[in-house]
Design an enzyme around this catalytic site. Structure first.
Site, mmCIF file in Angstrom:
data_model
loop_
_atom_site.group_PDB
_atom_site.id
_atom_site.type_symbol
_atom_site.label_atom_id
_atom_site.label_comp_id
_atom_site.label_asym_id
_atom_site.label_seq_id
_atom_site.Cartn_x
_atom_site.Cartn_y
_atom_site.Cartn_z
ATOM 1 N N SER A 42 0.916 -1.447 -0.147
ATOM 2 C CA SER A 42 0.011 0.125 -0.098
ATOM 3 C C SER A 42 0.803 1.222 -0.043
ATOM 4 O O SER A 42 0.358 2.466 -0.217
ATOM 5 C CB SER A 42 -0.827 0.030 1.252
ATOM 6 O OG SER A 42 -2.179 -0.862 0.905
ATOM 7 N N LYS A 45 0.307 3.895 -2.725
ATOM 8 C CA LYS A 45 -0.693 4.978 -2.822
ATOM 9 C C LYS A 45 -0.109 6.388 -2.837
ATOM 10 O O LYS A 45 -0.570 7.006 -2.914
ATOM 11 C CB LYS A 45 -1.706 4.751 -1.402
ATOM 12 C CG LYS A 45 -2.421 3.453 -1.483
ATOM 13 C CD LYS A 45 -3.604 3.369 -0.519
ATOM 14 C CE LYS A 45 -4.430 2.467 -0.429
ATOM 15 N NZ LYS A 45 -3.945 1.026 -0.162
ATOM 16 N N SER A 221 -5.613 4.014 4.418
ATOM 17 C CA SER A 221 -5.287 3.185 3.348
ATOM 18 C C SER A 221 -6.431 2.473 2.571
ATOM 19 O O SER A 221 -6.753 1.496 2.592
ATOM 20 C CB SER A 221 -4.365 2.087 3.956
ATOM 21 O OG SER A 221 -3.758 1.376 2.977
#
Length: 387
Positions: A42, A45, A221
């Site tokens: 993640s 991102k 997230s």
């Protein structure tokens, strides 16, 4: 720097990539395999966030609109992942745009007892709903819904549930129809379609700013928030609002920001795909740009990072004796997949300097152990005035 954390990196993160920068001086304080391409999970991102802020603009808002063509009302999604069915409060004060408010405005335009057809239009996005390499079980498990330009309540099967629906646009259309009926209108049919030429807009609700959506994406997230942003970037830059378009456009945007994208390979915007590859050095450079004055549009990235021990995906971390020094001082984006752990963010050190760090290990045997080591390293940076 090597005496402070070098031993930890060598002994407990022997295969990982670790980079520490001083963004003010531009000095690289530590670089261990920083140029090696890794599965970022993640922390990908961060790339999506930077591209969205640069390409879409931090002050841009996303609209969900209703259009009238005789007795057909069109519900048109503009890519807003934050829409909710209930009254969501002021989007500028942490709330969300409301499908109920949109239905009330439509009812006011039509009057009660009118018989309507509802057409829901999610054509602003293209391509498959699930990203490359995503599991078919992701919606059922609540990991992510199929990506859609029209979605309500995070595509949960019902408010507060974990599981997500397989057709978010259809769900939004059916919820909208029910809300119209609650206003006294009669809905005879709900179907998928595209906005008819000549239909006039009669109502809209708008999201918070892109800057705010980016911050929420990073703090918690939010996978579907990230994918919506990536699709929008793909649509704006390349007229390709899909997974592939978003990936290519994000790479192009980062390159335009002057970042070295050598070794960058993107397949989605959330980091769920194991086909993503990002060097830790690029993550560190992205964060350095967000905390410096060179790219002011990227500043919301830094303020969106979770705060160690307090907010978002770091709320339940940095509680041990070895990491408590980082509590409140480490701000970071986390990343976790099977066999992958990453942490990238900023930390205020003992001399009052803001340092940037990025750590990725994509050959993890013990996620808990590697995560704990990364937290210790970040906390150690908070206690030293390292060169």
């Amino acid at each position: 720097m090597r005496s402070a954390i070098g031993r930890l990196v060598a002994q407990q993160l022997g295969r990982a990539s670790v980079v520490v920068l001083d963004p003010v001086s531009g000095t690289t304080l530590l670089d261990v395999r920083g140029s090696r391409s890794r599965i970022p999970a993640s922390t990908a991102k961060l790339a999506t966030a930077a591209a969205a802020l640069d390409v879409l603009g931090p002050d841009t808002r996303l609209a969900t609109t209703a259009h009238r063509d005789d007795r057909t009302v069109y519900l048109v999604g503009g890519g807003d992942p934050t829409l909710v069915r209930a009254r969501g409060g002021d989007p500028d004060a942490g709330g969300r745009p409301s499908l109920t408010a949109l239905a009330e405005a439509v009812a006011a335009d039509y009057g009660t007892q009118t018989s309507l057809t509802v057409v829901y239009d999610a054509s602003a996005f293209a391509g498959p709903g699930l990203g490359p390499g995503w599991g078919a079980s992701y919606p059922r498990l609540g990991v992510a819904a199929p990506v859609s330009a029209l979605v309500v309540d995070d595509a949960r099967v019902r408010p507060g549930a974990t599981a997500r629906v397989n057709d978010p646009a259809r769900q939004a259309g059916e919820v909208f129809a029910a809300l119209l009926e609650a206003q006294g209108l009669k809905v005879r049919k709900v179907r998928k379609g595209e906005l008819a030429e000549g239909a006039r807009e009669i109502a809209r609700v708008e999201s918070a700013t892109i800057a705010d959506i980016v911050q929420r994406t990073l703090t918690d997230s939010e996978n579907n928030f990230a994918e919506a942003l990536a699709h929008l970037v793909g649509g704006r830059l390349l007229q390709d609002p899909s997974f592939s378009g978003g990936a290519r456009a994000t790479t192009q945007a980062l390159q335009a920001l002057g970042l070295d994208v050598d070794g960058l390979t993107l397949a989605d915007g959330s980091g769920l795909s194991r086909q993503n590859r990002i060097p830790a050095r690029l993550l560190a450079d992205l964060l350095a740009a967000s905390v410096s004055s060179t790219d002011p549009e990227l500043v919301p990235m830094a303020s969106g990072l979770a705060v160690a021990g307090l907010t978002g995906t770091l709320a339940d971390r940095f509680s041990s004796a070895a990491t408590k020094a980082g509590r409140g001082f480490v701000h970071a984006k986390t990343g976790t997949l099977t066999g992958v752990s990453s942490l990238a963010g900023t930390v205020l050190d003992a001399e009052g300097r803001t340092l940037v760090f990025a750590m990725i290990d994509d050959r993890v045997r013990s996620l808990a152990g590697v995560r704990s080591t990364m937290d210790v390293i970040a906390s150690t940076l908070a206690t030293c005035g390292c060169d």
